[in-house]
Design a protein around this motif. Structure first.
Motif, short mmCIF file in Angstrom:
data_model
loop_
_atom_site.label_atom_id
_atom_site.label_comp_id
_atom_site.label_asym_id
_atom_site.label_seq_id
_atom_site.Cartn_x
_atom_site.Cartn_y
_atom_site.Cartn_z
N LEU A 224 0.82 -1.22 0.00
CA LEU A 224 0.00 0.00 0.00
C LEU A 224 0.85 1.27 0.00
CD1 LEU A 224 -2.77 -0.96 2.57
CD2 LEU A 224 -3.04 -0.67 0.12
N LEU B 135 1.07 3.84 -2.83
CA LEU B 135 -0.13 4.66 -3.10
C LEU B 135 0.05 6.06 -2.50
CD1 LEU B 135 -3.02 2.12 -2.43
CD2 LEU B 135 -2.14 2.88 -4.62
N GLY C 207 1.60 8.30 -4.88
CA GLY C 207 0.91 8.42 -6.16
C GLY C 207 1.30 7.36 -7.18
N LYS C 208 1.85 6.25 -6.70
CA LYS C 208 2.23 5.16 -7.60
C LYS C 208 1.26 3.99 -7.40
CE LYS C 208 6.21 6.66 -9.27
NZ LYS C 208 6.56 6.67 -10.67
N PRO C 209 1.15 3.08 -8.39
CA PRO C 209 0.24 1.95 -8.21
C PRO C 209 0.68 1.01 -7.09
CG PRO C 209 0.78 2.23 -10.52
CD PRO C 209 1.68 3.14 -9.75
N PHE C 210 -0.31 0.23 -6.61
CA PHE C 210 -0.12 -0.83 -5.62
C PHE C 210 1.08 -1.70 -5.99
CE2 PHE C 210 -1.70 -5.05 -3.95
CZ PHE C 210 -1.57 -4.73 -2.63
N LEU C 211 1.94 -1.98 -5.01
CA LEU C 211 3.07 -2.90 -5.17
C LEU C 211 4.23 -2.36 -6.00
CD1 LEU C 211 1.52 -6.47 -5.66
CD2 LEU C 211 2.82 -5.63 -3.73
N THR C 212 4.18 -1.07 -6.37
CA THR C 212 5.32 -0.50 -7.11
C THR C 212 6.57 -0.57 -6.23
OG1 THR C 212 3.82 1.00 -8.20
CG2 THR C 212 6.15 1.52 -8.35
N GLN C 213 7.69 -0.95 -6.84
CA GLN C 213 8.94 -1.08 -6.07
C GLN C 213 9.99 -0.13 -6.64
OE1 GLN C 213 8.69 -2.73 -3.48
NE2 GLN C 213 7.05 -4.19 -3.87
N THR D 229 3.13 5.82 -15.08
CA THR D 229 1.72 5.80 -15.48
C THR D 229 0.95 6.72 -14.54
OG1 THR D 229 2.18 3.48 -15.74
CG2 THR D 229 -0.07 4.19 -16.17
N VAL E 173 -1.89 7.86 -12.25
CA VAL E 173 -2.90 7.08 -11.54
C VAL E 173 -4.11 7.97 -11.31
CG1 VAL E 173 -3.40 5.71 -9.52
CG2 VAL E 173 -1.10 5.76 -10.44
N ILE F 12 -8.74 -1.19 -8.22
CA ILE F 12 -8.13 -2.10 -7.25
C ILE F 12 -8.73 -1.89 -5.85
CG2 ILE F 12 -6.20 -0.65 -6.49
CD1 ILE F 12 -4.42 -3.10 -6.72
N LEU G 265 -8.05 -3.95 -2.22
CA LEU G 265 -7.26 -3.38 -1.13
C LEU G 265 -8.06 -3.38 0.16
CD1 LEU G 265 -5.45 -0.40 -2.88
CD2 LEU G 265 -4.70 -2.74 -2.51
N TYR H 181 -5.89 -1.07 -14.47
CA TYR H 181 -4.92 -0.74 -13.43
C TYR H 181 -3.72 -1.64 -13.62
CZ TYR H 181 -3.30 0.51 -8.74
OH TYR H 181 -2.59 0.98 -7.67
N GLN H 182 -2.54 -1.04 -13.70
CA GLN H 182 -1.33 -1.85 -13.85
C GLN H 182 -0.65 -1.97 -12.50
OE1 GLN H 182 -2.01 -2.98 -17.41
NE2 GLN H 182 -0.06 -3.53 -16.48
N VAL H 183 -0.72 -3.16 -11.92
CA VAL H 183 -0.13 -3.37 -10.60
C VAL H 183 1.39 -3.20 -10.69
CG1 VAL H 183 0.22 -5.05 -8.77
CG2 VAL H 183 -1.97 -4.92 -9.93
N GLY H 184 1.96 -2.48 -9.74
CA GLY H 184 3.40 -2.33 -9.67
C GLY H 184 3.97 -1.43 -10.75
N ASP H 185 3.15 -0.66 -11.43
CA ASP H 185 3.61 0.28 -12.45
C ASP H 185 4.34 -0.42 -13.59
OD1 ASP H 185 3.48 2.79 -13.38
OD2 ASP H 185 5.13 3.61 -12.21
N LEU H 186 4.09 -1.69 -13.81
CA LEU H 186 4.69 -2.40 -14.94
C LEU H 186 3.67 -2.44 -16.07
CD1 LEU H 186 6.13 -5.34 -12.86
CD2 LEU H 186 7.47 -3.54 -13.93
#
Lengths: 154, 549
Positions: free
Chosen positions: A98, A101, A104-110, B4, B6, B14, B18, B71-76
């Motif tokens: 989380l 988020l 401002g990045k998507p879920f699980l971004t690393q 990307t 959001v 998502i 969550l 929605y692209q999980v993990g920005d991939l």
């Protein structure tokens, strides 16, 4: 199984297994390894201790607690600790997913950061994936050890 | 890599997952505090309902809604990262599950089966919801497999939850069968990856539509789709994969059985519709399967006729076996379990009609019929299984031999069950009437006489077992168990709420139909699906990277 051979072998290999498990855990985000494999390997180290020294050894021998031999295994304090490890690990994994988020990045971004000029290592990679991996590690260790100690006692 | 953006619509996709994840983590952490655990659980349920309602409105139903969001999980980027897609079909399914999920969750706070595992009940409940939600939202075939597993892990525990020998036996069967199904699923997924080189559903649809452009031979895909279909049929409980249902449904706590029948079954139906129509319908494959024994030849230029033929056979078997089986059961949940097998047949028939339909109009209409019927089944069967829970917690039994005279003992309970049974039978103005009506209409439009006869026989069987259930448990002389019963008012309130929902869907059917129509159009809109996900190729990505980090 609690023979002298088993105990002697356990003394020798348990530390090796734990070190390998930790190194696999730290490699996880770039190389084969990670929280799951590290966790499973750590559990095997515990399993060997259980096999060699008996189910109560952890509490009596290492933690120095008194144990009633005949009680319900799922009420063991160490089993409760495994369960907590599972719950906290899961919470950590969710929280680390989380966290992006908030930026401002998507879920699980690393992401990762290179630390330069570290003694001995020279440069060290600090990856955010490590937090998620550690959560997975805790879930695996906590979950498997709960199963192992409860089912093992039955 | 370009970040990307959001947007709100995108993050909404998502949101339900969550919410459930956080609720699962919260209930796990609060294992020792029953009050707080229940509160977090209920808050999670409410959050889930809000998230689903927001998806419904902002993505699908609002006048200026985009109709689909990803929605692209993990920005991939797709197809390399995991894509989540919310469109009309997903939203319709999520809404169905949210309504029943809330009812079942509130019910669980009143009637929690006891024992050692009690502190794990709510986390597992949320994991089950997580699996179902993920399956509805994912746009990636392998990810679908993962969500199936999440759903199964939770349901394994629930089937074995009560801990008696018969529960363990049911769970053993359930686990064995589903492990086998998972292996078959994995085989199918692996085969599709080997054939097409991708598992992102949009990318898959794109490649199958123009196999020559990607240099692949799509013929094996028909067989692989058959493998996947059999897995989804196991989840949906279609004949010949129905045998696990009666024991598993009897073993699980009734409020979970309501979810198994109302939600996880629908995941099977959803997967069949999504994969067959959105993804594989555009595949350019010449299907030519002569069946001299029955005198039919299955031909066409996409895998759909094959899917249609297989579904017809399975659905016909389900309607007959479920209906006949339900007439002879000796307990309430036994009747409803067999009834579920039959009712899923009623959902599968219009899907089969859609798959073999000649024109797009009939195809859309048949999918609408399937969706409306699925909605009705979720509401009605959910209500009835929850009623089994109420009867069990009030009288301690749900066997016909020990029941009788419930109608006078608790009129609201009887009324709710009455509405639920009539919805199964299909009496106006309940939701079930429109479900049945649309299915019959689809069969009539397809001009298939045998199917109409089959539907008629199925409906007669429904009337037979519903009447028998009513006579055995609600009318007649009161038994000792019924005499001593104490009925929980909150449980009754939940049942009455669901009954009101069934009546409301029937009376205000217009918006429900429009929602189902949007869902059906989304299910058939392969192009819109592909455009929304917009899978990149490796070379496009390299270009947009501009040299990378």
């Amino acid at each position: 199984m609690t023979t002298v051979i088993m105990r002697t072998t356990a003394r020798a290999i348990v530390p090796i297994i734990l070190v390998v498990a930790i190194s696999l855990f730290f490699d996880g985000h770039n190389l084969p390894g990670g929280g799951f494999i590290g966790g499973v390997l750590t559990t095997t180290a515990f399993a060997i201790v259980y096999m060699g020294f008996g189910l109560d050894f952890l509490e009596r021998g290492i933690l120095g607690r008194d144990v009633d031999p005949g009680k319900e295994p799922s009420r063991d304090r160490v089993v409760l600790a495994y369960r907590r490890l599972f719950a906290y690990g899961f919470a950590l994994a969710v929280a680390s997913g989380l966290a992006p988020l908030l930026f401002g990045k998507p879920f699980l971004t690393q992401t990762f950061e290179m630390l330069e000029g570290v003694p001995i290592y020279d440069h060290l990679e600090v990856a955010s994936a490590l937090a998620f991996d550690f959560g997975v590690y805790c879930v695996v260790v906590g979950g498997l050890l709960t199963i192992l100690s409860v089912v093992g006692a039955e | 890599m370009t970040a990307t953006p959001v947007g709100t619509a995108s993050t909404l996709v998502i949101a339900p997952m969550l919410v459930v994840l956080v609720a699962a983590a919260g209930t796990l952490l609060l294992g020792r505090h029953p009050r707080a655990r229940t509160a977090v659980s209920l808050a999670g349920g409410a959050g889930y309902a809000i998230a689903v309602a927001a998806i419904d409105w902002y993505i699908v139903l609002a006048p200026d809604a985009p109709g689909i969001a990803t929605y692209q999980v993990g920005d991939l980027p797709a197809p390399f990262g995991i894509t989540l897609v919310a469109d009309g079909l997903s939203a319709f399914m999520l809404t169905m599950v949210a309504i029943l999920g809330i009812a079942s969750l509130v019910f669980s706070t009143r009637h929690l089966p006891g024992g050692e595992g009690r502190s794990y009940y709510f986390p597992l409940f949320h994991f089950l919801a997580l699996g179902v939600t993920g399956a509805f939202l994912t746009g990636d075939l392998f990810n679908l497999f993962v969500w199936f597993e999440v759903m199964l892990m939770a349901s394994y525990v629930f089937v074995a939850y009560s801990g008696g020998p018969q529960h363990t036996r049911a769970a053993f069967w359930y686990v064995t069968l589903n492990l086998l199904a998972s292996a078959v699923f994995l085989l199918g997924v692996g085969g599709i990856y080997a054939t097409t080189g991708t598992l992102n559903m949009a990318d898959l649809a794109q490649r199958l539509a123009e196999p020559a452009a990607y240099g692949l031979d799509p013929v094996p895909v028909v067989g692989l789709l058959g493998l996947l279909l059999s897995v989804f049929a196991i989840k949906a409980g279609l004949v010949p994969f129905q045998f696990w249902i009666p024991t598993a449904y009897r073993a699980a706590p009734p409020q979970i059985t309501a979810l198994l029948a109302g939600a996880t079954k629908k995941v099977g139906i959803y997967a069949i519709i999504r994969l067959s129509f959105t993804i594989f319908a555009g595949a350019e494959v010449a299907v030519d399967l002569p069946l001299p024994l029955v005198g039919v030849a299955i031909t066409g230029d996409s895998p759909l006729p094959f899917v249609g033929a297989a579904l017809f056979v399975m659905a016909a078997g389900s309607i007959l076996l479920g209906g006949i089986g339900a007439v002879g059961r000796d307990s309430m949940e036994g009747v409803f379990a067999y009834s579920s097998i039959g009712q899923v047949g009623f959902i599968a028939i219009p899907v089969a009609i859609a798959a073999t339909a000649a024109g797009p109009e009939l195809r859309t209409f048949a999918i609408i019929a399937a969706l409306v019927y699925a909605l009705n089944h979720t509401l009605a069967k959910g209500l009835l299984f929850l009623a089994v829970g109420t009867v069990r917690s009030a009288t301690g039994t749900s066997r016909f031999a020990d029941l009788g005279g419930l109608a006078k003992r608790s009129p609201p309970l009887a009324l709710a069950v009455f509405v639920g049974s009539l919805a199964l039978v299909g009496i106006p103005p309940l939701s079930g009437f429109f479900g049945k009506f649309l299915v019959f209409d689809a069969a009539a439009r397809a001009g298939s006489g045998p199917v109409l006869v089959l539907l008629l026989v199925g409906s007669l069987l429904t009337i037979a077992y519903a009447t028998r259930l009513w006579n055995r448990s609600f009318w007649g002389a009161r038994t000792d168990a019924v005499e001593a019963a104490t009925v929980d008012p909150v449980q009754i309130a939940i049942l009455v709420g669901l009954a009101v929902a069934i009546i409301a869907v029937g009376i205000g059917f217009e918006p429900v139909y429009e929602f189902a129509e949007t869902a059906a159009e989304a299910a058939l809109d392969t192009e819109g699906y592909v455009d929304a996900v917009d899978p990149q190729t490796a070379s496009e990505l390299a270009g947009s990277n501009g040299g990378g980090h």
